[in-house]
Design an enzyme around this catalytic site. Structure first.
Site, PDB file in Angstrom:
ATOM      1  N   ASN A   9      24.404  20.224  16.918  1.00 52.87           N
ATOM      2  CA  ASN A   9      24.390  19.338  18.095  1.00 52.87           C
ATOM      3  C   ASN A   9      24.750  17.950  17.585  1.00 52.87           C
ATOM      4  O   ASN A   9      23.927  17.295  16.943  1.00 52.87           O
ATOM      5  CB  ASN A   9      22.994  19.358  18.737  1.00 52.87           C
ATOM      6  CG  ASN A   9      22.869  18.324  19.841  1.00 52.87           C
ATOM      7  OD1 ASN A   9      23.862  17.716  20.260  1.00 52.87           O
ATOM      8  ND2 ASN A   9      21.648  18.118  20.322  1.00 52.87           N
ATOM      9  N   LYS A  11      25.271  15.300  19.224  1.00 56.29           N
ATOM     10  CA  LYS A  11      24.731  14.210  20.061  1.00 56.29           C
ATOM     11  C   LYS A  11      25.829  13.166  20.328  1.00 56.29           C
ATOM     12  O   LYS A  11      26.993  13.535  20.462  1.00 56.29           O
ATOM     13  CB  LYS A  11      23.489  13.616  19.398  1.00 56.29           C
ATOM     14  CG  LYS A  11      22.452  14.712  19.065  1.00 56.29           C
ATOM     15  CD  LYS A  11      21.106  14.221  18.681  1.00 56.29           C
ATOM     16  CE  LYS A  11      20.176  15.399  18.416  1.00 56.29           C
ATOM     17  NZ  LYS A  11      18.821  15.015  18.054  1.00 56.29           N
ATOM     18  N   HIS A  96      17.699  19.721  26.665  1.00 58.73           N
ATOM     19  CA  HIS A  96      17.359  19.107  25.375  1.00 58.73           C
ATOM     20  C   HIS A  96      16.291  18.048  25.613  1.00 58.73           C
ATOM     21  O   HIS A  96      16.298  17.364  26.636  1.00 58.73           O
ATOM     22  CB  HIS A  96      18.612  18.478  24.743  1.00 58.73           C
ATOM     23  CG  HIS A  96      18.374  18.062  23.324  1.00 58.73           C
ATOM     24  ND1 HIS A  96      17.704  16.912  23.003  1.00 58.73           N
ATOM     25  CD2 HIS A  96      18.688  18.662  22.147  1.00 58.73           C
ATOM     26  CE1 HIS A  96      17.618  16.813  21.680  1.00 58.73           C
ATOM     27  NE2 HIS A  96      18.208  17.870  21.144  1.00 58.73           N
ATOM     28  N   GLU A  98      15.908  15.181  24.551  1.00 58.62           N
ATOM     29  CA  GLU A  98      16.429  13.828  24.811  1.00 58.62           C
ATOM     30  C   GLU A  98      16.862  13.696  26.270  1.00 58.62           C
ATOM     31  O   GLU A  98      16.750  12.624  26.861  1.00 58.62           O
ATOM     32  CB  GLU A  98      17.581  13.513  23.833  1.00 58.62           C
ATOM     33  CG  GLU A  98      17.035  13.230  22.440  1.00 58.62           C
ATOM     34  CD  GLU A  98      17.958  13.583  21.288  1.00 58.62           C
ATOM     35  OE1 GLU A  98      19.166  13.758  21.502  1.00 58.62           O
ATOM     36  OE2 GLU A  98      17.441  13.695  20.156  1.00 58.62           O
ATOM     37  N   GLU A 168      12.440  23.171  19.969  1.00 60.26           N
ATOM     38  CA  GLU A 168      12.617  21.917  19.249  1.00 60.26           C
ATOM     39  C   GLU A 168      11.428  21.003  19.524  1.00 60.26           C
ATOM     40  O   GLU A 168      11.403  20.297  20.552  1.00 60.26           O
ATOM     41  CB  GLU A 168      13.888  21.201  19.722  1.00 60.26           C
ATOM     42  CG  GLU A 168      15.156  21.981  19.500  1.00 60.26           C
ATOM     43  CD  GLU A 168      16.367  21.056  19.428  1.00 60.26           C
ATOM     44  OE1 GLU A 168      17.012  21.027  18.389  1.00 60.26           O
ATOM     45  OE2 GLU A 168      16.635  20.349  20.419  1.00 60.26           O
ATOM     46  N   GLY A 174      14.869  14.278  14.550  1.00 55.74           N
ATOM     47  CA  GLY A 174      15.372  13.021  13.994  1.00 55.74           C
ATOM     48  C   GLY A 174      14.319  12.219  13.248  1.00 55.74           C
ATOM     49  O   GLY A 174      14.531  11.046  12.954  1.00 55.74           O
ATOM     50  N   SER A 213      14.889  18.367  12.474  1.00 61.34           N
ATOM     51  CA  SER A 213      14.993  18.008  11.056  1.00 61.34           C
ATOM     52  C   SER A 213      15.281  19.205  10.139  1.00 61.34           C
ATOM     53  O   SER A 213      14.769  19.283   9.026  1.00 61.34           O
ATOM     54  CB  SER A 213      13.742  17.258  10.592  1.00 61.34           C
ATOM     55  OG  SER A 213      13.595  16.054  11.326  1.00 61.34           O
TER      56      SER A 213
HETATM   57  P1  13P Z   1      17.702  16.620  14.049  1.00 61.70           P
HETATM   58  O1  13P Z   1      18.175  17.834  13.302  1.00 61.70           O
HETATM   59  O2  13P Z   1      18.510  15.392  13.770  1.00 61.70           O
HETATM   60  O3  13P Z   1      16.211  16.415  13.885  1.00 61.70           O
HETATM   61  O4  13P Z   1      17.929  16.923  15.608  1.00 61.70           O
HETATM   62  C1  13P Z   1      17.500  18.124  16.132  1.00 61.70           C
HETATM   63  C2  13P Z   1      18.063  18.277  17.491  1.00 61.70           C
HETATM   64  O5  13P Z   1      17.692  17.570  18.409  1.00 61.70           O
HETATM   65  C3  13P Z   1      19.116  19.286  17.696  1.00 61.70           C
HETATM   66  O6  13P Z   1      19.356  19.491  19.048  1.00 61.70           O
END
Ligand code: 13P
Length: 251
Positions: A9, A11, A96, A98, A168, A174, A213
């Site tokens: 992903n 982002k 997601h 976010e 997740e 992150g 992560s």
């Molecule tokens: P990270 O791997 O940067 O923690 O992000 C995970 C994520 O949100 C994947 O959709």
């Protein structure tokens, strides 16, 4: 035996130049991969045409990070699932954390997006996860299963024959703080159990990805858990070597 799947992903990262470089490197390295792991990437909307062109004829799948649930209309700035289907996409991430947190997407909206993505022949990757406060209160499973139930109720259990689920935990995204393999497995097992209460065969075949992560240093341990079928990878998917090392950990 379920196949392994790793999805990157990306982002809101990348430029035309960096996307070209990253995909070229991923393609070159994935061709010599020994493992049978399936690989996918989800660039930003504007990079999808370039990604489609570069990935054409390869085994690397392409996905988007979001879709609007309506077919069309006055929704300035949004992209409909049907528009994405025209791009020949395989996957669309829905729900997601976010999107849920920063853009206030409700369970009902996530369910509507899930349905729209399937209606247009693509697989939703349904993202579920609890916040740090919810984990500390000891209600992680309730939260995650509540998010899952909302989609099962709207779409029916049969819809999960054409969907992927990603767990997740918000506190692990992150942050460099990964769920331990045991913490992740516990929630994955609860998700599979909930699916199994409705349909044992669908539960046995649905791919459950872990995200938060993931990196090459923790991937093997995570992916060796019984109910973890691969990963949804953020930051570490932006470097080809690291991403391919993660993909190679999933056999
Ligand atoms: P990270 O791997 O940067 O923690 O992000 C995970 C994520 O949100 C994947 O959709």
């Amino acid at each position: 035996m379920r196949p392994s799947l790793i999805i990157g992903n990306w982002k809101m990262h990348g430029s035309l130049d960096s996307v070209r470089q990253l995909l070229t490197a991923i393609l070159a390295q994935s061709e010599s991969m020994a493992s049978s792991t399936r690989i996918g990437v989800c660039p930003s909307f504007v990079h999808l045409p370039l990604a489609r062109e570069i990935l054409s004829g390869s085994s690397v799948s392409l996905g988007a990070q979001n879709a609007h649930a309506e077919e069309q209309g006055a929704y300035t700035g949004e992209v409909a699932a049907g528009m994405l289907a025209e791009m020949g996409l395989d996957y669309v991430l829905v729900g997601h954390s976010e999107r849920r947190q920063l853009f206030a997407e409700s369970d009902a909206e996530v369910a509507a997006k899930f349905l729209a993505v399937q209606k247009h022949g693509m697989q939703p990757v349904l993202c579920l996860g609890e916040s740090l406060a919810e984990r500390e209160k000891g209600i992680s499973s309730e939260v995650v299963l509540g998010q899952l139930n909302a989609v099962i109720e709207a779409a029916g259990i049969e819809a999960f024959a054409r969907a992927v689920i990603a767990y997740e935990p918000v506190w692990a995204i992150g942050t460099g703080k990964t769920a331990s393999p045991e913490q992740a497995q516990e929630i994955h097992a609860a998700i599979r159990q909930r699916l199994a209460e409705k349909d044992a065969e669908i539960a046995a075949n649905t791919l459950l990805l872990y995200g938060g992560s993931v990196k090459s240093g923790n991937a093997v341990e995570l992916f060796s858990q019984a109910d973890i079928d691969g990963g949804l990878v953020g930051g570490a998917s932006l470097a080809a070597d690291e991403f391919i090392a993660i993909c190679n950990s999933a056999d």
